[in-house]
Scaffold this active site. Structure first.
Site, PDB file in Angstrom:
ATOM      1  N   LYS A  28      -7.675  -6.359  69.171  1.00  0.00           N
ATOM      2  CA  LYS A  28      -8.296  -7.105  70.158  1.00  0.00           C
ATOM      3  C   LYS A  28      -7.724  -6.936  71.462  1.00  0.00           C
ATOM      4  CE  LYS A  28      -9.558 -11.322  69.124  1.00  0.00           C
ATOM      5  NZ  LYS A  28     -10.818 -11.921  69.359  1.00  0.00           N
ATOM      6  N   ARG A  98      -5.561 -16.429  70.704  1.00  0.00           N
ATOM      7  CA  ARG A  98      -6.137 -16.004  69.579  1.00  0.00           C
ATOM      8  C   ARG A  98      -5.365 -14.969  68.962  1.00  0.00           C
ATOM      9  NH1 ARG A  98     -12.072 -16.231  70.518  1.00  0.00           N
ATOM     10  NH2 ARG A  98     -12.415 -16.845  72.540  1.00  0.00           N
ATOM     11  N   GLY A 107     -11.438 -14.088  60.816  1.00  0.00           N
ATOM     12  CA  GLY A 107     -11.267 -15.455  60.289  1.00  0.00           C
ATOM     13  C   GLY A 107     -10.140 -15.631  59.621  1.00  0.00           C
ATOM     14  N   MET A 109      -6.998 -15.385  60.497  1.00  0.00           N
ATOM     15  CA  MET A 109      -5.833 -15.901  61.235  1.00  0.00           C
ATOM     16  C   MET A 109      -6.479 -17.052  62.126  1.00  0.00           C
ATOM     17  SD  MET A 109      -3.105 -13.124  61.540  1.00  0.00           S
ATOM     18  CE  MET A 109      -4.378 -11.914  62.196  1.00  0.00           C
ATOM     19  N   ARG A 365     -15.010  -4.205  69.443  1.00  0.00           N
ATOM     20  CA  ARG A 365     -14.126  -3.612  68.360  1.00  0.00           C
ATOM     21  C   ARG A 365     -15.225  -2.504  67.667  1.00  0.00           C
ATOM     22  NH1 ARG A 365     -12.764  -8.589  64.792  1.00  0.00           N
ATOM     23  NH2 ARG A 365     -15.035  -9.330  64.564  1.00  0.00           N
ATOM     24  N   HIS A 487     -19.239 -15.895  58.674  1.00  0.00           N
ATOM     25  CA  HIS A 487     -18.095 -15.526  57.914  1.00  0.00           C
ATOM     26  C   HIS A 487     -18.643 -14.666  56.559  1.00  0.00           C
ATOM     27  CE1 HIS A 487     -14.909 -15.756  54.674  1.00  0.00           C
ATOM     28  NE2 HIS A 487     -14.430 -15.422  55.807  1.00  0.00           N
ATOM     29  N   SER A 798      -6.336  20.228  31.571  1.00  0.00           N
ATOM     30  CA  SER A 798      -6.754  19.226  32.166  1.00  0.00           C
ATOM     31  C   SER A 798      -5.769  18.282  32.125  1.00  0.00           C
ATOM     32  CB  SER A 798      -8.159  18.806  31.245  1.00  0.00           C
ATOM     33  OG  SER A 798      -8.706  17.594  31.949  1.00  0.00           O
ATOM     34  N   CYS A 865      -8.752  14.738  34.219  1.00  0.00           N
ATOM     35  CA  CYS A 865      -9.943  13.831  33.458  1.00  0.00           C
ATOM     36  C   CYS A 865      -9.475  12.312  33.195  1.00  0.00           C
ATOM     37  CB  CYS A 865     -10.226  14.723  32.431  1.00  0.00           C
ATOM     38  SG  CYS A 865      -9.265  14.574  30.884  1.00  0.00           S
ATOM     39  N   TYR A 885     -10.554  21.412  39.660  1.00  0.00           N
ATOM     40  CA  TYR A 885     -11.642  20.288  39.674  1.00  0.00           C
ATOM     41  C   TYR A 885     -11.027  18.897  39.483  1.00  0.00           C
ATOM     42  CZ  TYR A 885     -11.544  20.508  34.596  1.00  0.00           C
ATOM     43  OH  TYR A 885     -10.969  20.424  33.405  1.00  0.00           O
TER      44      TYR A 885
HETATM   45  C1  PEP Z   1      -5.959  10.578  29.452  1.00  0.00           C
HETATM   46  O1  PEP Z   1      -5.303  10.405  28.680  1.00  0.00           O
HETATM   47  O2  PEP Z   1      -5.898  10.724  30.647  1.00  0.00           O
HETATM   48  C2  PEP Z   1      -7.282  10.735  29.042  1.00  0.00           C
HETATM   49  C3  PEP Z   1      -8.521  11.386  29.899  1.00  0.00           C
HETATM   50  O3  PEP Z   1      -7.637  10.590  27.713  1.00  0.00           O
HETATM   51  P1  PEP Z   1      -7.868   9.217  27.125  1.00  0.00           P
HETATM   52  O4  PEP Z   1      -7.941   8.288  28.251  1.00  0.00           O
HETATM   53  O5  PEP Z   1      -9.094   9.332  26.174  1.00  0.00           O
HETATM   54  O6  PEP Z   1      -6.427   8.970  26.061  1.00  0.00           O
END
Ligand code: PEP
Ligand code: MG
Length: 947
Positions: A28, A98, A107, A109, A365, A487, A798, A865, A885
């Site tokens: 502000k 303010r 809102g 503070m 802002r 709000h 992975s 993963c 990936y």
């Molecule tokens: C992991 O361990 O990150 C995984 C993908 O396998 P899970 O969660 O099935 O053990």
């Protein structure tokens, strides 16, 4: 040495600070300074820096010695510019106090207005304004605000329910209105208000055991103290936690000359956005109220009016917009909004006041916006020059936060079901998307029900910052009062939540937990459905349609830019053809994890799985597995078809077997025994034998396949037979068979041999050839350390970061809930490591794993993963460490795509920054030495990896 500057002045077309000084002056303060410099009419004032806030907390709530003098100098400057004097009996200046942190905390503070009204200055102001009613109204507002904010909250007083000073004063005002037979505050006369102020002071004395201060300077310092104290207030602390705002930032305090929107019919106040914050449409959009103070607009006490004709809704046709009521001032305001947006190159959220026909800007802002609006604005701003500026495509990508995409992916009410649903009421559409939930009437209830896994809608007359925890827990928020800048609307928009405000036909009784709406009475727990895009509310549960981002042209354009920018591929975790198809629609480029055990819970299959588990001979187990084979083959055929030649990583059976058995009821044990032709006792004994104290570290992952090779064999056969069948039909397939929970290369070799043997057999029998890969998950710390050895055999890695986090920290992934809150509160952990990767520890293992893996197989394909694969911060980390990936749940695929693009932009920005700083250092030999360091480090790591 000159003393530290604690106070920055602005006003009269000049300012000590500017927009770049947000860290010191707060958002502000920095923007007020910038507006002042741009020649925009801003009431003069000064900002006390965030460093004073830090000092205040480090020094037992005391101020630096120089502060008082610097404040006095600034007040003298204000007096001069305004032509009135603070604390002057004849011609007094009033000020507002303010808060203003680096990022806006709507809102959360405190604010105190009309500071400087005392028995000494009131007569002077009445004489000057010739408006006694106005002065007494300003005084009663000051008393209410000051008593609440300074004398109660900042003093740390926690009143009993309904005993808070604000509530007591409001009750008193209500009593006077009833006694006088009037409805509106504006109906009270000067005499009424004068008497009311006297009774307010008596109530304050009785309740808080202190006199309301009758000294202008005492009031101002009280306000400053309250703002600093509110930085550590419950609401601000809770909000910071949700939004991840560091405590060290502190808040600044802005003291500014008061201008009044409530001085009669030529005065007004309003809040506006340079573009629509809910849709992104490029239309000046806002709300105003004649003869009102700013708090009246945002507090939802009066329903505000539309700013201009073009943004009026059907229901607003009859009311007067500012454009119609005060055309010349509207024109001036419109000119200012154009100037501000083009100056800041982004949508602005502005506040203004008109005092007796003169316009003042109180704030600008960068405006908060929901995801839909963020995308549309970014794409439109980058597509062509509008309002005198154009942003770059890279800026546009950077303007959309990964989490904002989430909103676009939210379900909507099915229009057909919606037509048939029982309509209850209509309000203002403040947050898009649809939501169904059980109604609750307090934030605490919303939180408590939410914790039990219930979907709730928080229904309130209006929300206040005290409600944020419940608003967070609720699926949607519904209020009876307030406008699009109330709000509730602001907070919901920030979070992308479904929200409807200003639904005046709701008659809410929070005490009895009931709601009357157009003749229908609802009680706590009853189900309603909201369409936050239209503002409509229905009784019961209305069918929802899945999100359809592909019909949003701005989203599509943005994602094309994103895909051209990012380097990381984005895959999905899916094990059904439906999920795979959804993920492809969201842009997935393959499956990074198909958990085969998820295919086993189907009622038609679970019996065979259990037979397999309790079998104590290879023959029996093989028999049960043979029954599962056709199901698995069909699963893979479906998935391969849905993925149409894209890579599909299939993980072999992983979980501890007890997960399929659990606490089997006696009846099911008997049935299983009958099927296997054994006694129930034998089954019970086998189950007891399978029991594990710590199953997550027990007989699971590749350990199952090593102990029972026939399981691996069946799964490999199902995968390859599906691949063979489709290859024959000329459907492209790319299976990647993944061995879970490998810790030693021998485990991998053992499983790989089975997989490759089955592949060869199937190809021979079917007379076809197809490509496939065999790789492994890296989810045991040892696997990361010996990655060079494993990569000699495995074709891809992975990172299973769920297990890797569990084993690196030694926290059970299922039990972290017991201590995580204490760890987060105590700042022992910065975040839940199962959501955002711990870069310092787990991240190091990932880096080691990649480096060592690629040292023996440079082309090694690497992905992630674990659940972290859909977390934006983790995605950026994955880019930096050179993964190929990330893989995440279908709904997080667009988020991961955007985060991957952000990673590239951040890398570029860092490189540009480094380039410019390297240039300056180029002459210094020390810099060269430092630059050589990483290369040397790498060589050592390579050597170590080779050992
Ligand atoms: C992991 O361990 O990150 C995984 C993908 O396998 P899970 O969660 O099935 O053990
Ligand atoms: Mg795992």
């Amino acid at each position: 040495m000159s003393p530290t500057k604690h106070v920055y002045f602005f006003g009269g077309g000049k300012a000590d600070g500017d927009a770049t000084m947000k860290n010191l002056l707060g958002g502000k303060g920095a923007n007020l300074a910038e507006m002042g410099k741009l020649g925009i009419p801003v009431p003069p004032g000064f900002t006390i820096t965030t460093e004073v806030c830090t000092y205040y907390y480090a020094n037992k709530r005391k101020y630096p010695a120089e502060l008082d003098g610097q404040v006095k100098t600034s007040i003298a400057q204000m007096n001069k510019l305004m032509g009135v004097t603070f604390d002057d009996p004849k011609n007094p200046l009033l000020v507002s106090v303010r808060s203003g942190a680096r990022t806006s905390m709507p809102g959360m503070m405190e604010t105190v207005l009309n500071v400087g009204l005392t028995s000494k200055t009131i007569p002077g102001l009445i004489a000057k304004t010739q408006n006694e009613r106005f002065v007494w109204d300003a005084y009663r507002r000051l008393i209410m605000m000051y008593a609440d904010v300074v004398m109660e909250k900042a003093a740390g007083i926690e009143p009993a329910p309904h005993e808070g000073i604000r509530e007591l004063l409001e009750e008193e005002m209500h009593r006077v209105k009833v006694a006088r037979g009037v409805k509106m505050d504006t109906d009270l006369t000067a005499a009424d208000l004068k008497t009311l102020c006297e009774s307010f002071k008596k109530i304050i004395k009785k309740q808080l055991k202190k006199e309301f201060p009758d000294d202008a300077y005492e009031q101002m310092w009280g306000g400053i103290h309250a703002v600093f104290a509110s930085w550590m207030g419950k609401r601000a602390v809770a909000y910071r936690k949700i939004e991840g705002i560091p405590e060290e930032w502190g808040t600044a305090v802005n003291v500014q000359a008061m201008v009044f929107g409530n001085m009669g019919d030529t005065s007004a106040t309003g809040v506006a956005f340079t573009r629509n914050p809910a849709t992104g449409e490029n239309l000046f959009f806002g709300e105003w109220l004649p003869n009102a103070q700013g708090e009246d607009v945002v507090a939802g006490i009066r329903t505000p009016l539309p700013l201009n004709v073009s943004t009026k809704t059907e229901d607003q046709k009859a009311v007067k917009s500012l454009e119609e009521a005060m055309p010349a001032l509207y024109k001036q305001l419109n000119g200012i909004q154009l100037k501000l947006e083009s100056h800041y190159r982004d949508m602005q959220d502005i506040e203004f006041t008109i005092q007796e026909g003169k316009l003042y800007m109180l704030q600008t802002r960068v405006g908060k916006r929901n995801g839909t609006a963020a995308i549309r604005m970014a794409v439109e701003m980058a597509s062509k020059k509008e309002k005198g500026y154009q942003i770059t495509i890279e800026e546009a990508i950077g303007r959309v936060k990964p989490d904002q995409l989430d909103e676009l992916l939210h379900p909507m009410c099915d229009p057909i079901a919606e037509k048939k649903a029982k309509f209850l009421a209509k309000g203002l559409p403040a947050g898009p998307g649809g939501a169904t939930g059980a109604i609750v009437f307090s934030a605490d209830d919303a939180e408590a029900w939410g914790k039990k896994g219930k979907k709730v809608i928080l229904v309130r007359n209006e929300t206040s910052p005290e409600d944020v925890h419940g608003m967070r827990a609720a699926q949607a928020i519904l209020t009876a009062k307030g406008g699009m800048t109330s709000h509730a609307a602001l907070v919901a928009r920030g979070w992308g939540k479904c929200c409807i405000v200003g639904c005046s036909s709701l008659d809410i009784n929070a005490r009895t937990k009931t709601l009357n709406v157009n003749g229908v009475t609802l009680k706590e727990g009853d189900l309603i459905t909201m369409n936050g895009s239209k503002g409509t509310i229905y009784l019961g549960d209305v069918k929802m349609l899945p999100a359809d981002p592909d019909n949003n042209k701005w989203y599509k354009t943005l994602m094309t830019w994103v895909d051209k920018t990012r380097k990381l591929n984005v895959r999905t975790n899916a094990e059904s053809p439906e999920d795979a198809a959804q993920a492809i629609a969201f842009g997935a480029e393959g499956i990074g994890l198909a958990r085969t055990e998820h295919m086993f819970f189907d009622p038609k299959r679970i019996g065979f799985v259990r037979q397999m588990i309790v079998s104590d001979s290879v023959e029996e187990r093989t028999k049960a597995l043979a029954n599962l084979l056709p199901f698995q083959r069909e699963d893979f055929i479906g998935i391969f078809q849905a993925m149409a030649g894209k890579a599909v990583t299939i993980r072999l059976l992983d979980p501890p077997l007890h997960e399929f058995i659990g606490d089997l009821p006696a009846k099911e044990i008997d049935e299983l025994a009958k099927k296997l032709g054994v006694t129930p006792e034998k089954i019970k004994a086998r189950i007891a034998q399978l029991h594990e104290l710590n199953p997550m570290l027990g007989h699971r992952g590749c350990r199952l396949g090593v102990a029972y090779p026939e399981i691996t064999e069946m799964q490999a056969r199902a995968i390859f037979e599906a691949a063979a069948e489709l290859t024959k039909k000329k459907v492209k397939v790319l299976p990647e068979v993944m061995v879970p929970l490998v810790g030693t290369v021998k485990e991998f070799e053992n499983q790989e041999a089975i997989i490759r043997k089955v592949a060869a057999e199937v190809m021979k029998a079917a007379g076809v050839k197809f490509k496939y890969m065999v790789g492994t998950m890296i989810e045991i710390p040892r696997a990361a350390l010996v990655a060079n050895k494993i990569a000699e055999k495995a074709e891809f890695f992975s990172f299973g970061t769920n297990d890797l986090t569990q084993m690196t920290f030694g926290y059970s992934r299922d039990d972290i809930g017991g201590f995580l809150p204490a760890y987060l509160d105590g700042k022992i952990l910065p975040a839940d490591p199962f959501q955002t990767i711990d870069q310092e520890g787990v991240g190091q293992l990932i880096q080691i794993g990649i480096e060592r893996g690629r040292s023996s197989r440079p082309e090694l394909k690497v992905g992630i993963c674990g659940e972290h694969g859909g977390d934006a911060t983790t995605v950026k980390f994955c880019h930096r460490v050179g993964m190929n990936y990330v893989s995440c749940s279908p709904f997080r695929v667009p988020i991961a795509r955007l985060a991957a693009a952000h990673a590239v932009l951040e890398e570029k920005a860092a490189a540009a920054c480094c380039k410019s700083s390297c240039k300056t250092k180029a002459a210094k030999p020390a810099a060269k030495k430092a630059a050589a360091k990483p290369a040397a480090k790498k060589a050592v790591a390579k050597k170590a990896a080779k050992k």
